[in-house]
Scaffold this motif. Sequence first.
Motif, short mmCIF file in Angstrom:
data_model
loop_
_atom_site.label_atom_id
_atom_site.label_comp_id
_atom_site.label_asym_id
_atom_site.label_seq_id
_atom_site.Cartn_x
_atom_site.Cartn_y
_atom_site.Cartn_z
N ALA A 110 54.54 44.50 44.30
CA ALA A 110 55.24 44.60 45.58
C ALA A 110 55.07 43.38 46.48
CB ALA A 110 54.75 45.84 46.33
N TRP A 111 54.31 42.39 46.05
CA TRP A 111 54.04 41.23 46.89
C TRP A 111 55.19 40.23 46.87
CZ3 TRP A 111 48.34 39.56 45.61
CH2 TRP A 111 47.47 40.57 46.01
N PRO A 112 55.44 39.55 47.99
CA PRO A 112 56.50 38.54 48.03
C PRO A 112 56.08 37.20 47.45
CG PRO A 112 55.45 38.68 50.17
CD PRO A 112 54.82 39.77 49.31
N ALA A 113 54.79 37.02 47.17
CA ALA A 113 54.30 35.73 46.67
C ALA A 113 53.15 35.96 45.70
CB ALA A 113 53.84 34.86 47.84
N GLU A 114 52.92 34.96 44.87
CA GLU A 114 51.83 34.98 43.91
C GLU A 114 50.60 34.31 44.53
OE1 GLU A 114 52.57 34.09 39.50
OE2 GLU A 114 51.79 32.18 40.29
N THR A 115 49.42 34.85 44.23
CA THR A 115 48.17 34.24 44.66
C THR A 115 47.41 33.74 43.44
OG1 THR A 115 46.99 36.35 44.58
CG2 THR A 115 48.05 35.76 46.69
N ARG A 116 46.27 33.13 43.68
CA ARG A 116 45.44 32.64 42.58
C ARG A 116 44.01 33.10 42.76
NH1 ARG A 116 47.38 26.77 40.51
NH2 ARG A 116 49.57 27.31 40.37
N VAL A 117 43.41 33.44 41.64
CA VAL A 117 42.00 33.82 41.61
C VAL A 117 41.27 32.79 40.75
CG1 VAL A 117 40.35 35.59 40.92
CG2 VAL A 117 42.57 36.26 41.88
N ASN A 118 40.32 32.10 41.37
CA ASN A 118 39.51 31.10 40.67
C ASN A 118 38.09 31.64 40.55
OD1 ASN A 118 41.48 28.84 40.69
ND2 ASN A 118 41.27 29.11 42.89
N ILE A 119 37.59 31.71 39.33
CA ILE A 119 36.24 32.18 39.09
C ILE A 119 35.47 31.05 38.41
CG2 ILE A 119 34.81 33.86 37.86
CD1 ILE A 119 37.22 35.79 38.05
N ARG A 120 34.34 30.69 39.02
CA ARG A 120 33.49 29.64 38.45
C ARG A 120 32.10 30.21 38.20
NH1 ARG A 120 36.41 27.71 42.17
NH2 ARG A 120 34.92 27.47 43.85
N LEU A 121 31.55 29.87 37.06
CA LEU A 121 30.20 30.28 36.69
C LEU A 121 29.33 29.04 36.60
CD1 LEU A 121 31.06 32.79 33.79
CD2 LEU A 121 30.75 33.30 36.23
N THR A 122 28.25 29.00 37.34
CA THR A 122 27.32 27.87 37.29
C THR A 122 25.91 28.39 37.08
OG1 THR A 122 27.15 27.87 39.70
CG2 THR A 122 28.74 26.36 38.73
N PRO A 123 25.12 27.65 36.31
CA PRO A 123 23.74 28.08 36.11
C PRO A 123 22.91 27.89 37.38
CG PRO A 123 24.18 26.06 34.89
CD PRO A 123 25.46 26.47 35.54
N THR A 124 22.00 28.81 37.61
CA THR A 124 21.05 28.67 38.71
C THR A 124 19.78 28.02 38.17
OG1 THR A 124 20.08 30.86 38.37
CG2 THR A 124 22.00 30.72 39.87
N PRO A 125 18.92 27.49 39.03
CA PRO A 125 17.69 26.85 38.55
C PRO A 125 16.78 27.77 37.72
CG PRO A 125 18.08 26.27 40.83
CD PRO A 125 19.10 27.32 40.48
N ASP A 126 16.87 29.07 37.95
CA ASP A 126 16.01 30.00 37.20
C ASP A 126 16.66 30.53 35.93
OD1 ASP A 126 17.86 31.62 38.43
OD2 ASP A 126 16.42 32.95 39.37
N GLY A 127 17.82 29.98 35.54
CA GLY A 127 18.46 30.38 34.29
C GLY A 127 19.46 31.50 34.41
N ASP A 128 19.66 32.01 35.61
CA ASP A 128 20.67 33.03 35.83
C ASP A 128 22.02 32.34 36.08
OD1 ASP A 128 18.81 35.05 35.47
OD2 ASP A 128 18.40 35.26 37.61
N THR A 129 22.99 33.09 36.57
CA THR A 129 24.34 32.55 36.76
C THR A 129 24.86 32.89 38.15
OG1 THR A 129 24.81 32.79 34.41
CG2 THR A 129 26.71 32.56 35.88
#
Length: 161
Positions: free
Chosen positions: A83-102
Motif C-alpha cells: 500500500a505504500w507510494p514509495a519503496e524504502t531500503r533496509v541496510n543491515i551491516r554486521l561487524t565484529p566487536t572486540p570481544d568476538g561478538d557481532t
Amino acid sequence: MNVTDRIIRLKVDLAADRQTVWEALTGAQHVQEWWGRHVSLTPRAGGRLIVRGDGREQSRQVRGRVLRWSPPSALELAWADAAWPAETRVNIRLTPTPDGDTRLQLDHVGWSGFEDKARLHLMQAAERDWTARLDRLEDYLRAGDIAGTVSQAQSGGARAW
C-alpha cells in the motif's frame, strides 16, 4: 536506537560471531524460527523478498528485492508495503566487536517519498516492528540452537530462505 524524520537506525550487539549471525539472519530454517514462516527471500543479489502478513495482519504484504548480498557482513533490501507510494531500503551491516561478538546495525531509509503525517506514522510502526524482530533474533541466538547448523551450512548442507 535512533529515529529521525528520514532514517530508522537500530543497533544491537549479539552474542555470536558474524558467520553465526549471518546464518541466523539469512538461513531459511532460522528465519522461520525467529521471524516467522511468512517470510521468503531468494538469497542473492537481485533475489526477491516477500513478507506475507505477520500473524496479526494477514492481508499486509511487503515486497522487495535484494540489492546487496555480501556474506557475512552486509545485506541491503528494497522494501515496500503493497500500500505504500514509495519503496524504502533496509541496510543491515554486521561487524565484529572486540570481544568476538557481532554488532548488527540496521538502517531503514528512503522515507522522503511519503507525506509528513504518513511518514511519521509509518516510521514509528516500522521502528516498533524492527525492534521486535531484532529482539526475537537476539533471543534465538541466545538460545544457542543455531551453532550446529552453521557448520552444516558452511559445508553446503543448509538451504537458504
